[in-house]
Design a protein around this motif. Structure first.
Motif, short mmCIF file in Angstrom:
data_model
loop_
_atom_site.label_atom_id
_atom_site.label_comp_id
_atom_site.label_asym_id
_atom_site.label_seq_id
_atom_site.Cartn_x
_atom_site.Cartn_y
_atom_site.Cartn_z
N PHE A 9 74.07 100.15 49.46
CA PHE A 9 75.31 99.52 49.86
C PHE A 9 75.88 98.86 48.62
O PHE A 9 75.37 97.85 48.15
N TYR A 10 76.94 99.49 48.07
CA TYR A 10 77.44 99.01 46.78
C TYR A 10 78.85 99.53 46.54
O TYR A 10 79.31 100.44 47.24
N ILE A 22 86.40 99.95 46.41
CA ILE A 22 85.92 100.28 47.75
C ILE A 22 84.39 100.34 47.71
O ILE A 22 83.80 100.85 46.75
N TRP A 23 83.77 99.81 48.75
CA TRP A 23 82.31 99.86 48.87
C TRP A 23 81.91 101.00 49.79
O TRP A 23 82.75 101.56 50.52
N GLU A 24 80.64 101.31 49.79
CA GLU A 24 80.14 102.39 50.63
C GLU A 24 78.69 102.15 51.00
O GLU A 24 77.91 101.65 50.19
N VAL A 25 78.34 102.49 52.23
CA VAL A 25 76.94 102.50 52.64
C VAL A 25 76.50 103.95 52.75
O VAL A 25 77.20 104.80 53.30
N LEU A 26 75.38 104.24 52.16
CA LEU A 26 74.74 105.55 52.29
C LEU A 26 73.38 105.33 52.93
O LEU A 26 72.60 104.47 52.49
N VAL A 27 73.08 106.09 53.97
CA VAL A 27 71.79 106.03 54.64
C VAL A 27 71.25 107.45 54.72
O VAL A 27 71.96 108.37 55.11
N CYS A 28 70.01 107.64 54.32
CA CYS A 28 69.40 108.96 54.43
C CYS A 28 67.92 108.82 54.75
O CYS A 28 67.31 107.78 54.52
N SER A 55 76.79 91.12 55.53
CA SER A 55 75.65 91.66 56.29
C SER A 55 76.05 92.06 57.70
O SER A 55 75.45 92.95 58.30
N GLY A 56 77.11 91.41 58.25
CA GLY A 56 77.55 91.76 59.59
C GLY A 56 78.14 93.17 59.64
O GLY A 56 77.85 93.95 60.56
N TRP A 57 78.98 93.50 58.65
CA TRP A 57 79.55 94.86 58.59
C TRP A 57 78.43 95.88 58.41
O TRP A 57 78.42 96.93 59.06
N LEU A 58 77.47 95.55 57.52
CA LEU A 58 76.37 96.47 57.26
C LEU A 58 75.51 96.65 58.50
O LEU A 58 75.05 97.76 58.79
N ASN A 84 69.58 92.60 47.65
CA ASN A 84 68.39 92.28 48.45
C ASN A 84 68.72 91.44 49.68
O ASN A 84 68.33 91.79 50.80
N ASN A 85 69.41 90.32 49.48
CA ASN A 85 69.65 89.41 50.60
C ASN A 85 70.48 90.05 51.71
O ASN A 85 70.17 89.94 52.90
N MET A 86 71.57 90.75 51.31
CA MET A 86 72.47 91.32 52.31
C MET A 86 71.80 92.46 53.08
O MET A 86 71.91 92.54 54.30
N ILE A 87 71.09 93.34 52.35
CA ILE A 87 70.43 94.47 53.01
C ILE A 87 69.30 93.98 53.90
O ILE A 87 69.14 94.42 55.04
N THR A 88 68.50 93.03 53.39
CA THR A 88 67.39 92.50 54.17
C THR A 88 67.87 91.84 55.45
O THR A 88 67.31 92.04 56.53
N LYS A 89 68.96 91.04 55.35
CA LYS A 89 69.51 90.36 56.53
C LYS A 89 70.01 91.37 57.56
O LYS A 89 69.73 91.25 58.77
#
Length: 286
Positions: A9-10, A22-28, A55-58, A84-89
């Protein structure tokens, strides 16, 4: 065993109408077996406006990914320490453990592909180099006495032989399809075998380390290091004998020829027909 996911997420090299990135989340999905078909692995991508990076959007994006996949993973790996903090939360909010890890092979390749093929096609694309993830070199730690192997050796296997891994008796382990690592069936894959009468406890402990890769280090003294997590390093052995030193150099050269692919095996003794642990690894530059 359930599935394991990889996440990033970056910000991306794309500007919106307000000249904000613009940011983007990639999940695989992580491949866990050498026989995994890369095309069968789950993937999810979604852009995020810079004004909604939190973290709420994520968390909402992760919930959508879980809905699309039909099930939740048992853990989610991420390599970007500054997130770390945002992804972990966000992961905690959906009830999934987050694991800092350099074992994100599919994610790394996907990012490279998108940098070359996807982002340049987007309005607002800003060319230039993609900043790498700068990680401080960790101070190597000594393996706990109770977990050091009684004996270890450098070995090599034909890549074609590794195709039989699903048939091997393995207590703890993880692998990935060699085609994903761009390794041919004719390649020679280097590795080490560790022998210990406490093979199973040793393998169980190592399975919890989030193994990244082995490397032969000569920056201070010749030693074989095991890299784990995103910034952990363990001293497997200090190497002093000329013969072993030559083998270590050969291991590193063979690893480079195999596109960074190598392995660790743990057995009770050299005559054992099973593995307490076996991990296929790849050293990659993040």
């Amino acid at each position: 065993m359930g599935s394991i996911w990889e996440i990033d997420f970056y910000s991306r090299p794309i500007l919106d109408d307000n000249q904000k990135k613009i940011w983007e989340v990639l999940v695989c999905e992580s491949p866990l077996d050498i026989g995994t078909k890369p095309d069968s692995l789950f993937r999810y991508a979604q852009y995020c406006p810079s004004t909604q990076v939190n973290s709420g959007w994520l968390r909402t994006a992760l919930q959508e990914a879980i809905t699309q996949a039909g099930k939740a993973p048992i853990k989610i790996r991420f390599f970007r320490r500054q997130m770390n903090n945002m992804i972990t939360k966000a992961c905690q909010d959906v009830g999934i453990p987050a694991q800092p890890s350099r074992r994100t092979l599919v994610l790394n390749q996907w990012l490279e592909e998108r940098m070359k093929e996807v982002y340049p096609q987007e309005p607002g694309y800003q060319g230039g180099t993609n900043p790498s993830v700068r990680l401080e070199k960790p101070l190597p730690q000594r393996l706990p006495d109770a977990l050091e192997g009684q004996q270890w050796v450098f070995v090599t296997l034909d890549a074609a032989d590794l195709a039989e891994m699903p048939e091997w008796e393995i207590g703890f382990g993880e692998a990935f399809p060699l085609e994903l690592a761009k390794v041919s069936p004719e390649a020679r894959i280097p590795g080490i075998l560790i022998f210990s009468p406490r093979a199973l406890p040793l393998a169980g402990w190592m399975s919890g380390l989030e193994l990244a890769f082995l490397r032969f280090d000569t920056s201070e003294e010749a030693r074989l290091l095991l890299e784990t997590g995103v910034n952990e390093s363990w001293i497997v052995a200090n190497i002093k004998k000329p013969q072993v030193l030559a083998e270590a150099k050969g291991f590193e050269e063979a690893k480079q020829k195999a596109n960074g692919v190598h392995f660790i095996g743990i057995q009770s003794d050299p005559k054992a027909q099973s593995f307490a642990g076996f991990w296929l690894l790849q050293e990659v530059n993040l």
